[in-house]
Design a protein around this motif. Structure first.
Motif, PDB file in Angstrom:
ATOM      1  N   UNK A  48      57.473  57.825  54.912  1.00  0.00           N
ATOM      2  CA  UNK A  48      56.438  58.737  55.395  1.00  0.00           C
ATOM      3  C   UNK A  48      56.901  60.189  55.301  1.00  0.00           C
ATOM      4  N   UNK A  49      58.113  60.460  55.709  1.00  0.00           N
ATOM      5  CA  UNK A  49      58.641  61.828  55.644  1.00  0.00           C
ATOM      6  C   UNK A  49      58.643  62.355  54.212  1.00  0.00           C
ATOM      7  N   UNK A  50      58.930  61.498  53.237  1.00  0.00           N
ATOM      8  CA  UNK A  50      58.912  61.917  51.831  1.00  0.00           C
ATOM      9  C   UNK A  50      57.485  62.278  51.397  1.00  0.00           C
ATOM     10  N   UNK A  51      56.501  61.472  51.790  1.00  0.00           N
ATOM     11  CA  UNK A  51      55.105  61.804  51.485  1.00  0.00           C
ATOM     12  C   UNK A  51      54.699  63.117  52.151  1.00  0.00           C
ATOM     13  N   UNK A  52      55.105  63.301  53.403  1.00  0.00           N
ATOM     14  CA  UNK A  52      54.745  64.515  54.138  1.00  0.00           C
ATOM     15  C   UNK A  52      55.377  65.753  53.499  1.00  0.00           C
ATOM     16  N   UNK A  53      56.614  65.639  53.093  1.00  0.00           N
ATOM     17  CA  UNK A  53      57.297  66.774  52.441  1.00  0.00           C
ATOM     18  C   UNK A  53      56.602  67.132  51.132  1.00  0.00           C
ATOM     19  N   UNK A  54      56.215  66.127  50.361  1.00  0.00           N
ATOM     20  CA  UNK A  54      55.509  66.379  49.106  1.00  0.00           C
ATOM     21  C   UNK A  54      54.165  67.067  49.363  1.00  0.00           C
ATOM     22  N   UNK A  55      53.417  66.594  50.370  1.00  0.00           N
ATOM     23  CA  UNK A  55      52.126  67.218  50.697  1.00  0.00           C
ATOM     24  C   UNK A  55      52.331  68.657  51.170  1.00  0.00           C
ATOM     25  N   UNK A  56      53.397  68.885  51.929  1.00  0.00           N
ATOM     26  CA  UNK A  56      53.702  70.251  52.402  1.00  0.00           C
ATOM     27  C   UNK A  56      53.908  71.194  51.219  1.00  0.00           C
ATOM     28  N   UNK A  57      54.608  70.740  50.227  1.00  0.00           N
ATOM     29  CA  UNK A  57      54.906  71.590  49.075  1.00  0.00           C
ATOM     30  C   UNK A  57      53.726  71.751  48.132  1.00  0.00           C
ATOM     31  N   UNK A  58      52.855  70.745  48.075  1.00  0.00           N
ATOM     32  CA  UNK A  58      51.844  70.733  47.023  1.00  0.00           C
ATOM     33  C   UNK A  58      50.401  70.902  47.458  1.00  0.00           C
ATOM     34  N   UNK A  59      50.109  70.943  48.759  1.00  0.00           N
ATOM     35  CA  UNK A  59      48.708  71.184  49.117  1.00  0.00           C
ATOM     36  C   UNK A  59      48.355  72.618  48.692  1.00  0.00           C
ATOM     37  N   UNK A  60      47.126  72.834  48.269  1.00  0.00           N
ATOM     38  CA  UNK A  60      46.744  74.160  47.750  1.00  0.00           C
ATOM     39  C   UNK A  60      46.972  75.321  48.720  1.00  0.00           C
ATOM     40  N   UNK A  61      46.787  75.090  50.016  1.00  0.00           N
ATOM     41  CA  UNK A  61      47.016  76.187  50.966  1.00  0.00           C
ATOM     42  C   UNK A  61      48.510  76.481  51.077  1.00  0.00           C
ATOM     43  N   UNK A  62      49.356  75.451  51.096  1.00  0.00           N
ATOM     44  CA  UNK A  62      50.808  75.689  51.080  1.00  0.00           C
ATOM     45  C   UNK A  62      51.202  76.482  49.844  1.00  0.00           C
ATOM     46  N   UNK A  63      50.617  76.141  48.704  1.00  0.00           N
ATOM     47  CA  UNK A  63      50.941  76.864  47.481  1.00  0.00           C
ATOM     48  C   UNK A  63      50.474  78.314  47.562  1.00  0.00           C
ATOM     49  N   UNK A  64      49.359  78.558  48.242  1.00  0.00           N
ATOM     50  CA  UNK A  64      48.884  79.933  48.410  1.00  0.00           C
ATOM     51  C   UNK A  64      49.770  80.721  49.375  1.00  0.00           C
ATOM     52  N   UNK A  65      50.520  80.016  50.203  1.00  0.00           N
ATOM     53  CA  UNK A  65      51.373  80.652  51.210  1.00  0.00           C
ATOM     54  C   UNK A  65      52.841  80.725  50.784  1.00  0.00           C
ATOM     55  N   UNK A  66      53.108  80.748  49.503  1.00  0.00           N
ATOM     56  CA  UNK A  66      54.497  80.712  49.034  1.00  0.00           C
ATOM     57  C   UNK A  66      55.330  81.895  49.499  1.00  0.00           C
ATOM     58  N   UNK A  67      54.715  82.943  49.992  1.00  0.00           N
ATOM     59  CA  UNK A  67      55.459  84.115  50.459  1.00  0.00           C
ATOM     60  C   UNK A  67      56.020  83.980  51.859  1.00  0.00           C
ATOM     61  N   UNK A  68      55.746  82.858  52.534  1.00  0.00           N
ATOM     62  CA  UNK A  68      56.247  82.661  53.895  1.00  0.00           C
ATOM     63  C   UNK A  68      56.941  81.307  53.996  1.00  0.00           C
ATOM     64  N   UNK A  69      57.858  81.169  54.965  1.00  0.00           N
ATOM     65  CA  UNK A  69      58.478  79.855  55.181  1.00  0.00           C
ATOM     66  C   UNK A  69      57.463  78.862  55.749  1.00  0.00           C
ATOM     67  N   UNK A  70      57.496  77.638  55.235  1.00  0.00           N
ATOM     68  CA  UNK A  70      56.686  76.552  55.775  1.00  0.00           C
ATOM     69  C   UNK A  70      57.652  75.450  56.180  1.00  0.00           C
ATOM     70  N   UNK A  71      57.584  75.093  57.447  1.00  0.00           N
ATOM     71  CA  UNK A  71      58.457  74.036  57.974  1.00  0.00           C
ATOM     72  C   UNK A  71      57.590  72.867  58.432  1.00  0.00           C
ATOM     73  N   UNK A  72      58.229  71.713  58.625  1.00  0.00           N
ATOM     74  CA  UNK A  72      57.459  70.522  58.983  1.00  0.00           C
ATOM     75  C   UNK A  72      58.249  69.605  59.883  1.00  0.00           C
TER      76      UNK A  72
END
Length: 141
Positions: A112-136
């Protein structure tokens, strides 16, 4: 097919004393009051851009995670995501922290954590927010 979504803000007055409304034009599902104090002092009687950004991030992440899990043969029963977006006057948006809990039969915590990490990196809003740290923080319920 590309879809364009629209929102409109009407602001009256100065930054510190003024206020406005944000309307969700495309869906016509809401109008929200905004002001500087909600953004800079945490006054909770109105929304702010970071809360709206958090709403977008949590919804997008949940959809991306659901899609990835379903494609892999693990359709989720439920996903709950909170996005905590931090803002500091003079510095801007400092980060977005995703807190995720889901019910997904047949998955280990590690999977589950691997799926969540992938979604964190690849959802379109995460990709639009590449200028800030995103943690999970992600866990199975």
């Amino acid at each position: 097919m590309a879809v364009t979504s629209e929102s409109t803000t009407v602001w009256t007055g100065t930054l510190n004393e003024g206020s406005g409304t944000v309307s969700l034009d495309s869906s016509k599902t809401g109008e929200f009051a905004v002001n500087w104090k909600a953004r800079s002092e945490g006054v909770s009687n109105t929304t702010n851009p970071e809360e709206l950004l958090g709403a977008a991030h949590s919804a997008c992440f949940s959809m991306a995670l659901s899609g990835a899990l379903t494609r892999a043969g693990h359709p989720p029963e439920s996903i709950q995501t909170t996005a905590a977006v931090t803002f500091e006057a003079g510095r801007g948006v400092l980060g977005s922290h995703l807190l995720v809990s889901a019910r997904v039969p047949g998955l280990t915590e590690e999977e589950f954590e691997a799926f969540a990490e992938d979604a964190k990196q690849n959802c379109p809003i995460s990709q639009a927010l590449t200028g800030i740290p995103i943690t999970i923080e992600a866990e199975l319920a």
